[in-house]
Design an enzyme around this catalytic site. Structure first.
Site, mmCIF file in Angstrom:
data_model
loop_
_atom_site.group_PDB
_atom_site.id
_atom_site.type_symbol
_atom_site.label_atom_id
_atom_site.label_comp_id
_atom_site.label_asym_id
_atom_site.label_seq_id
_atom_site.Cartn_x
_atom_site.Cartn_y
_atom_site.Cartn_z
ATOM 1 C CG ASP A 70 -1.740 1.115 1.324
ATOM 2 O OD1 ASP A 70 -2.808 1.090 0.242
ATOM 3 O OD2 ASP A 70 -1.798 1.895 2.308
ATOM 4 C CD GLU B 162 16.397 -13.933 3.973
ATOM 5 O OE1 GLU B 162 15.728 -14.381 4.927
ATOM 6 O OE2 GLU B 162 17.118 -12.947 4.121
HETATM 7 C C1 NOJ Z 1 -4.642 3.020 -0.940
HETATM 8 C C2 NOJ Z 1 -5.893 1.856 -0.647
HETATM 9 O O1 NOJ Z 1 -6.119 1.131 -1.845
HETATM 10 C C3 NOJ Z 1 -6.848 2.775 -0.298
HETATM 11 O O2 NOJ Z 1 -7.875 2.035 0.186
HETATM 12 C C4 NOJ Z 1 -6.146 3.469 1.184
HETATM 13 O O3 NOJ Z 1 -7.418 4.190 1.534
HETATM 14 C C5 NOJ Z 1 -5.068 4.322 0.893
HETATM 15 N N1 NOJ Z 1 -4.148 3.559 0.335
HETATM 16 C C6 NOJ Z 1 -4.476 4.564 2.299
HETATM 17 O O4 NOJ Z 1 -3.949 3.427 2.830
#
Ligand code: NOJ
Length: 523
Positions: free
Chosen positions: A206, A251
């Site tokens: 993310d 790994e």
């Molecule tokens: C991207 C994620 O897909 C989204 O749903 C989220 O709100 C933001 N990143 C923040 O983590």
């Protein structure tokens, strides 16, 4: 010949855990629910599942606010459920990718609580980004340390009781870690191992480009926060992190992988993440952002292929996700005949699956679900809705629970009598997986058929494509023995020569109707 790793041309299905299937009857999806529906995914023909965050979380941002990275939120199940899920996914011949959220934690994370309880300048605060404010416009007033906006509306800084401000690129409940602190680095290396040891095949990272902020914390002065060479995203230091993560992945036995959520302004920047000692894949969102236009599609496909070409990585394609308006609705016409969105979505699937590389599907697109645009305000939970005072609807409309069976809410998503966490439309009675399974012309059967044919063809196809001349409203390309044709216009066009294998609406002889795609075998 070298073996192709599974992820290079996989079809990956995104499971938005909270909305997939609710086994325990609390109105929210859970890991046992996913286990109970693996047959659906196997029959659909996907190679892997990507699970959105299921970790302990107050769900201020649907779980992208993690309070404990090594546990399952009780709403979603237990670690035992997770282990059972991994075993079942593998027994079904599929792979499992989990989300990892390294840019920020929840404000309920132990470290952030410790930071709040500790004084300015303390080691506990240095795991997050605390700064002093600036003098405000009026005497006695204080302004945030800089002008950065939160992606969800409002400023990216919140002031705590003793006067310091902390950074949150997203909601205030999602404080950003300071990746210059080695504690953070070590913690995430350990978290990766924790899930790798439990058998996951990969990670979806993310906000992968956001971990390091420029030390100057310079103002944006109204410029886009994602501008090239801006102070927030894609700072050079981030690549050391992924080099280290790659060593850890390597790994482990099997082809463990990582795909980064990298929103970037340029192909050069994207390519940096795909260096051979960094990430295996990054999301390429170009197709998702393109309008229904052959010219636009061709441009974004060319650009996406060009971006990955120098890296040797395979491209990735996506039409919908838990962050975007569902594509059936995006492809709808503003005026006139409604219903064209479904026909276009059928055609778009053939495009997605004909391209080299891997395709990421979002749960519910196999049912042709549209965006739910009429959710009542008080049901909406996305922080975007609240933080923009309702100016932006937010993402709840694509996160409505899946309709599995039956004639009324909860449509088999939850046990009968349970109210799902978001209301499900009455008009979905005819769209359940059960109703569609017995209808040969349904979207579900279309997805099954297209995925099965892709599986048969793909192993033999080259990894690049060759454009073929086409009328302006259409695009044609060849990949070895496969010919692909898409007509985005309303009037029929002549098909390229070949034997039709699969078409999204019936052909008129040698003509490809409007809003239709076809796979043909090359003569
Ligand atoms: C991207 C994620 O897909 C989204 O749903 C989220 O709100 C933001 N990143 C923040 O983590």
């Amino acid at each position: 010949m070298t073996r192709t790793p599974w992820w290079r041309n996989a079809v990956v299905y995104e499971v938005y855990v909270r909305s997939f299937a609710d086994a325990d009857g609390n109105g929210e999806g859970d890991l046992q629910g996913i286990r109970s529906r693996l047959g659906h995914l196997r029959e659909l023909g996907v190679d892997a599942l990507w699970l959105t965050p299921f970790y302990t979380s107050p769900l201020a941002d649907g779980g992208y606010d993690v309070a404990d990275y090594r546990d399952v939120d009780p709403r979603f199940g237990t670690l035992d459920d997770f282990d059972a899920l991994v075993a079942d996914v593998h027994a079904h011949g599929m792979r499992l990718i989990v989300d990892i959220v390294p840019n920020h934690s929840s404000d309920r994370h132990r470290w952030f609580r410790e930071a709040l309880a500790a004084p300015p300048g303390s080691p506990a605060r240095s795991r997050y980004i605390f700064r002093s404010g600036k003098p405000g416009d009026r005497p006695g007033e204080e302004a945030p340390p800089n002008d950065w906006p939160s992606a969800f509306g409002g400023p990216a800084w919140t002031r705590v009781d003793d006067g310091e401000w902390y950074l949150h690129l997203y909601a205030p409940e999602q404080p950003d870690f300071d990746w210059r602190n080695p504690d953070v680095r070590h913690e995430f290396e350990d978290i990766l191992r924790f899930w790798l040891d439990r058998g996951v095949d990969g990670f979806r990272i993310d906000v992968a480009a956001g971990l390091f902020k420029d030390e100057s914390f310079r103002d944006l002065h109204g410029q886009d926060r994602r501008m090239p060479d801006g102070p927030i995203y894609s700072r050079p230091e981030v690549h050391d992190v992924y080099r280290r993560w790659r060593q850890i992945l390597d790994e482990y036995d099997g082809d463990r992988m990582a795909i980064g959520e990298v929103w970037t302004d340029g192909p050069e920047d994207l390519a940096l993440y795909l260096r051979p000692d960094e990430l295996h894949q990054v999301f390429q969102f170009d197709l998702q952002l393109a309008p229904w236009s052959a010219m636009a599609f061709r441009e974004v496909i060319d650009a996406a292929l060009k971006a990955v070409a120098p890296t040797g990585a395979a491209p990735t394609w996506v039409l919908s996700s838990h962050d975007s308006v569902r594509h059936v609705t995006r492809y709808e016409r503003q005026e006139g005949f409604q219903g064209i969105g479904l026909a276009r979505a059928k055609a778009a699937l053939l495009l997605l699956l004909a391209l080299p590389g891997s395709a990421y599907l979002y749960q519910g697109e196999e049912l042709g679900l549209p965006e739910v645009t009429d959710l009542p305000d008080d049901a909406r939970q996305d922080p975007i809705f609240k933080r923009t005072n309702g100016e932006k609807a937010g993402r709840d409309g694509c996160r409505v629970p899946l309709p599995w069976s039956g004639r009324a809410e909860p449509y088999g998503f939850s046990p009968d009598g349970v109210r799902p966490w978001l209301p499900m439309p009455e008009r979905w009675a005819s769209m359940t997986a059960e109703a569609q399974a017995s209808d040969p012309s349904s979207m579900l059967n279309w997805y099954r058929e297209a995925l099965a044919l892709r599986r048969r063809l793909h192993g033999d196809l080259p990894e690049d494509l060759e454009w073929i001349d086409s009328p302006q409203t259409a695009l044609f390309f060849r990949r070895g023995s496969l010919l692909f044709a898409l007509n985005c216009g309303d009037n029929p066009v002549r098909l390229p020569a070949g034997t039709p294998l699969l078409t999204s609406t019936p052909l008129y002889g040698e003509l490809l109707p409007g809003n239709t795609a076809a796979w043909l075998s090359s003569p």
